[in-house]
Design an enzyme around this catalytic site. Structure first.
Site, PDB file in Angstrom:
ATOM      1  N   LYS A 159       0.790  -1.146  -0.108  1.00 49.15           N
ATOM      2  CA  LYS A 159      -0.324   0.110   0.291  1.00 49.15           C
ATOM      3  C   LYS A 159       1.087   1.779   0.266  1.00 49.15           C
ATOM      4  O   LYS A 159       2.195   0.939   0.130  1.00 49.15           O
ATOM      5  CB  LYS A 159      -1.124  -0.325   1.333  1.00 49.15           C
ATOM      6  CG  LYS A 159      -1.882   0.708   1.300  1.00 49.15           C
ATOM      7  CD  LYS A 159      -3.443   0.607   0.474  1.00 49.15           C
ATOM      8  CE  LYS A 159      -4.368   0.782   0.381  1.00 49.15           C
ATOM      9  NZ  LYS A 159      -5.693  -0.253   0.292  1.00 49.15           N
ATOM     10  N   ASP A 199      -7.324   4.154  -4.307  1.00 48.83           N
ATOM     11  CA  ASP A 199      -7.196   4.055  -3.517  1.00 48.83           C
ATOM     12  C   ASP A 199      -8.584   5.749  -2.962  1.00 48.83           C
ATOM     13  O   ASP A 199      -8.776   6.292  -3.659  1.00 48.83           O
ATOM     14  CB  ASP A 199      -6.457   3.655  -2.142  1.00 48.83           C
ATOM     15  CG  ASP A 199      -7.023   2.925  -0.753  1.00 48.83           C
ATOM     16  OD1 ASP A 199      -7.783   1.876  -0.678  1.00 48.83           O
ATOM     17  OD2 ASP A 199      -7.004   4.032   0.368  1.00 48.83           O
TER      18      ASP A 199
HETATM   19  P1  NDP Z   1     -13.121   8.275  -2.822  1.00 45.22           P
HETATM   20  O1  NDP Z   1     -12.002   8.732  -2.285  1.00 45.22           O
HETATM   21  O2  NDP Z   1     -13.720   7.571  -4.217  1.00 45.22           O
HETATM   22  O3  NDP Z   1     -14.644   7.586  -1.930  1.00 45.22           O
HETATM   23  C1  NDP Z   1     -14.027   8.375  -0.341  1.00 45.22           C
HETATM   24  C2  NDP Z   1     -15.099   8.652   0.479  1.00 45.22           C
HETATM   25  O4  NDP Z   1     -15.246   8.475   1.933  1.00 45.22           O
HETATM   26  C3  NDP Z   1     -15.434   9.661   0.362  1.00 45.22           C
HETATM   27  O5  NDP Z   1     -17.115  10.280   0.235  1.00 45.22           O
HETATM   28  C4  NDP Z   1     -15.159  10.889   1.265  1.00 45.22           C
HETATM   29  O6  NDP Z   1     -15.847  12.067   1.829  1.00 45.22           O
HETATM   30  C5  NDP Z   1     -15.588   9.674   2.476  1.00 45.22           C
HETATM   31  N1  NDP Z   1     -14.304   9.405   3.826  1.00 45.22           N
HETATM   32  C6  NDP Z   1     -13.222   9.671   3.250  1.00 45.22           C
HETATM   33  N2  NDP Z   1     -12.401  10.001   4.615  1.00 45.22           N
HETATM   34  C7  NDP Z   1     -13.034  10.132   5.438  1.00 45.22           C
HETATM   35  C8  NDP Z   1     -13.114  10.898   6.407  1.00 45.22           C
HETATM   36  N3  NDP Z   1     -11.993  10.245   7.676  1.00 45.22           N
HETATM   37  N4  NDP Z   1     -14.700  10.756   7.306  1.00 45.22           N
HETATM   38  C9  NDP Z   1     -15.330  10.734   6.709  1.00 45.22           C
HETATM   39  N5  NDP Z   1     -15.642  10.188   5.523  1.00 45.22           N
HETATM   40  C10 NDP Z   1     -14.535  10.456   4.769  1.00 45.22           C
HETATM   41  O7  NDP Z   1     -12.406   6.343  -1.884  1.00 45.22           O
HETATM   42  P2  NDP Z   1     -13.009   4.848  -2.151  1.00 45.22           P
HETATM   43  O8  NDP Z   1     -14.394   4.751  -2.277  1.00 45.22           O
HETATM   44  O9  NDP Z   1     -12.018   4.417  -3.114  1.00 45.22           O
HETATM   45  O10 NDP Z   1     -12.529   4.481  -0.886  1.00 45.22           O
HETATM   46  C11 NDP Z   1     -13.512   4.174   0.462  1.00 45.22           C
HETATM   47  C12 NDP Z   1     -13.031   2.795   0.726  1.00 45.22           C
HETATM   48  O11 NDP Z   1     -13.148   1.929   0.628  1.00 45.22           O
HETATM   49  C13 NDP Z   1     -11.791   3.127   1.591  1.00 45.22           C
HETATM   50  O12 NDP Z   1     -11.873   2.544   3.201  1.00 45.22           O
HETATM   51  C14 NDP Z   1     -11.086   2.903   0.993  1.00 45.22           C
HETATM   52  O13 NDP Z   1      -9.607   2.065   1.156  1.00 45.22           O
HETATM   53  C15 NDP Z   1     -11.380   1.257   0.249  1.00 45.22           C
HETATM   54  N6  NDP Z   1     -11.276   0.725  -0.542  1.00 45.22           N
HETATM   55  C16 NDP Z   1     -11.345   0.608  -1.695  1.00 45.22           C
HETATM   56  C17 NDP Z   1     -11.114  -0.089  -2.988  1.00 45.22           C
HETATM   57  C18 NDP Z   1     -11.094   0.540  -4.305  1.00 45.22           C
HETATM   58  O14 NDP Z   1     -10.680   0.136  -5.119  1.00 45.22           O
HETATM   59  N7  NDP Z   1     -10.852   2.142  -4.555  1.00 45.22           N
HETATM   60  C19 NDP Z   1     -10.769  -0.715  -2.824  1.00 45.22           C
HETATM   61  C20 NDP Z   1     -11.406  -1.717  -1.450  1.00 45.22           C
HETATM   62  C21 NDP Z   1     -11.263  -0.804  -0.210  1.00 45.22           C
HETATM   63  P3  NDP Z   1     -14.779  13.292   1.767  1.00 45.22           P
HETATM   64  O15 NDP Z   1     -15.172  13.704   0.216  1.00 45.22           O
HETATM   65  O16 NDP Z   1     -15.720  14.186   2.904  1.00 45.22           O
HETATM   66  O17 NDP Z   1     -13.075  13.233   2.292  1.00 45.22           O
HETATM   67  O1  2IT Z   2      -7.709  -1.846  -0.736  1.00 47.72           O
HETATM   68  C1  2IT Z   2      -8.358  -1.971  -1.868  1.00 47.72           C
HETATM   69  O2  2IT Z   2      -7.776  -3.809  -2.009  1.00 47.72           O
HETATM   70  C2  2IT Z   2      -7.553  -0.815  -2.974  1.00 47.72           C
HETATM   71  N1  2IT Z   2      -7.759   0.067  -2.418  1.00 47.72           N
HETATM   72  C3  2IT Z   2      -7.245  -1.607  -4.093  1.00 47.72           C
HETATM   73  C4  2IT Z   2      -6.000  -1.990  -4.441  1.00 47.72           C
HETATM   74  C5  2IT Z   2      -5.611  -2.660  -5.486  1.00 47.72           C
HETATM   75  O3  2IT Z   2      -4.714  -2.992  -6.268  1.00 47.72           O
HETATM   76  O4  2IT Z   2      -6.716  -2.758  -6.531  1.00 47.72           O
END
Ligand code: NDP
Ligand code: 2IT
Length: 480
Positions: A159, A199
């Site tokens: 990561k 992420d």
């Molecule tokens: P994005 O940046 O697309 O969206 C993040 C969302 O979470 C936004 O709505 C953001 O709001 C909110 N958020 C972030 N930090 C905070 C905080 N401290 N308090 C409240 N709200 C918060 O990210 P993703 O959707 O990609 O990721 C969301 C989660 O999913 C994370 O935990 C990530 O690690 C996990 N994840 C993502 C994957 C991927 O493929 N993208 C794969 C597996 C897991 P704001 O805009 O106000 O910050």
């Molecule tokens: O938390 C996760 O699994 C991710 N942000 C996706 C990682 C990836 O390599 O697609």
């Protein structure tokens, strides 16, 4: 009943009683022994990583489920595998200098934690968010090792990211930052070494800038990132995969417990990539999502977030880069709750899809009190340790992120396969493979996590199943 029968029955009861007492005593002794070993193990990890609370939280959750397993399978204990897994193979920290639109010289900190390469090259996302530090990235890299192991694909765990905040920055600023970040990162990654992805704060725009800079610096067009645009080596369904996969997993869990998603009221947190496609798949499978959020607060829409409203959210968040409170201005009847999280809403199921520790104990208690039957983590470690205890004690179905959200990285693995073959699969083909992978993860979690006929501990299942594959590979490869 004769006097002899009475006597016999009394003796049987006495024996049974003593057997129960003996059994209970043994169970307590075993539990006390496990507890002591977990404390001892955590003592060592805490001594080395005392300023890393998120990392310690993630390790403790794994230790609590894996240490009892290694007691029954001493080969893992003898080779000290769990402690070895807790030490990153390599941690890279670097300066990221860039110039903002006002001409000011800004410096951010960049990281890549290369945690474990026992079963494949390091794989995991990049996070750009002001809260990023070594503890957060080590917890994410640690979780990623187990998650990637569950996917059935040959992916190690890593990561990275930066404390850079893309919010409020112009496209040009984001581009200059990404270029500077990749100028250094390009020394450390590669198609057979380490393949980052997105992420929080890293989506299609950032991956494009990062890819462009890698190509310029290295003069090679290679599959060194996933989540790429379709025109330059990306995979269909990768943007959707984490959210879709989480809902596929929820569907498996519910079916295995004689239930379905049909008609279920769902609380979703976040409004980014994972939340958006969780909502899309929930709608497709007949559920009714009623909340969505960002760090400013949450929206409660009693009428449900339908396809048209979801399209609005996608445009607001992905194109306009706006704030979620604007939803309430657009759709009358929806309420915006400033500074709050969605867990007070009365729902059947919860899908935390924003960030770590967004669902603490008091909210877990509220969800249970309001009749919530299942929690499916789209985010990484969104539930605090004591929040999870509440769900466990109430036998709420609970799917941890490393199982439920593994569809994202799994589809990254599918993108890598397509890049290696220099071809692209259809949307249906990728979606079918994603579904199969989520089913297989569910089966594997059941195998190691079944408690009784009516309950599966998916946390234990995911941790032990993820651990076994990595541990066996590490043992085969010697003490390296
Ligand atoms: P994005 O940046 O697309 O969206 C993040 C969302 O979470 C936004 O709505 C953001 O709001 C909110 N958020 C972030 N930090 C905070 C905080 N401290 N308090 C409240 N709200 C918060 O990210 P993703 O959707 O990609 O990721 C969301 C989660 O999913 C994370 O935990 C990530 O690690 C996990 N994840 C993502 C994957 C991927 O493929 N993208 C794969 C597996 C897991 P704001 O805009 O106000 O910050
Ligand atoms: O938390 C996760 O699994 C991710 N942000 C996706 C990682 C990836 O390599 O697609």
């Amino acid at each position: 009943m004769s006097a002899i029968d009475h006597l016999h029955l009394r003796n049987v009861k006495k024996k049974l009683y003593w057997r129960d007492v003996q059994h209970l005593t043994q169970t307590f002794k075993k539990m006390a022994d496990f507890h002591a070993q977990i404390q001892d193990f955590m003592g060592k990890i805490e001594a080395k990583n005392s300023h890393e609370p998120e990392f310690l939280q993630a390790v403790r959750e794994v230790a609590e489920t894996v240490i009892p397993y290694t007691e029954e399978n001493p080969k893992y204990k003898e080779t000290n595998i769990l402690e070895r897994i807790c030490e990153p193979e390599r941690t890279i920290m670097f300066r990221v200098p860039w110039v903002n639109d006002k001409g000011q010289f800004i410096v951010n900190r960049g990281f890549r934690v290369e945690m474990n390469s026992a079963i494949g090259p390091y794989k995991g996302g990049l996070r750009f968010h002001p809260t990023v530090n070594l503890s957060v990235l080590k917890f994410l890299a640690f979780e990623q090792v187990f998650k990637n192991s569950l996917t059935t694909l040959p992916l190690g765990g890593g990561k990275g990211g930066s404390d850079f905040d893309p919010k409020g920055k112009s496209d040009h600023e984001v581009m200059r930052f990404c270029q500077s970040f990749m100028t250094e990162l390009s020394r450390h990654i590669g198609g057979f070494t380490d393949i980052p992805a997105g992420d929080i704060g890293v989506g299609g725009r950032e991956i494009g800038f990062l890819f462009g800079q890698y190509k310029k610096v290295k003069n090679e067009f290679a599959g060194i990132l996933t989540g790429k645009g379709l025109e330059y080596g990306g995979s269909l369904i990768r943007p959707e995969a984490t959210g879709y996969g989480t809902v596929y997993f929820a569907n498996e869990v519910l079916e295995a417990h004689g239930d379905s998603l049909e008609g279920k009221l769902c609380a979703v947190s976040g409004s980014g990539n994972v939340a958006q496609f969780t909502i899309e798949k929930l709608l497709e499978l007949g559920a009714k999502p009623v909340t969505v959020s960002d760090s400013g607060g949450f929206i409660y829409d009693k009428d449900g977030i339908d396809k048209e409203k979801l399209d609005y959210i996608m445009h607001l968040k992905n194109v306009e880069r706006g704030r979620i409170h604007e939803y309430a201005d657009k759709f009358k009847g929806a309420e915006f709750h400033k500074g709050a999280t969605p867990w007070n809403a009365k729902v059947d199921l919860a899908f935390p899809c924003a960030t770590q520790n967004e669902l603490p104990k008091k909210d877990a208690e509220t969800l249970v009190k309001n009749g919530c039957k299942g929690v499916f983590e789209g985010a990484n470690m969104p539930t605090t340790a004591d929040g999870y205890e509440v769900f466990k004690n109430n036998k709420t179905l609970f799917a941890p992120g490393k199982a439920a959200n593994a569809g994202g990285v799994a589809t990254s693995g599918l993108e890598m396969s397509q890049n290696a073959q220099r071809l692209s699969w259809t949307r249906d083909e990728v979606d079918y493979r994603l579904k199969m992978i989520m089913q297989s993860i569910h089966k594997n979690c059941e195998k190691f996590g079944r408690v009784d006929d009516s309950y599966v501990d998916y946390v234990r299942g995911a941790n032990v199943a993820g651990f076994v594959k990595v541990a066996d590979a590490m043992m085969a490869q010697g003490h390296v």
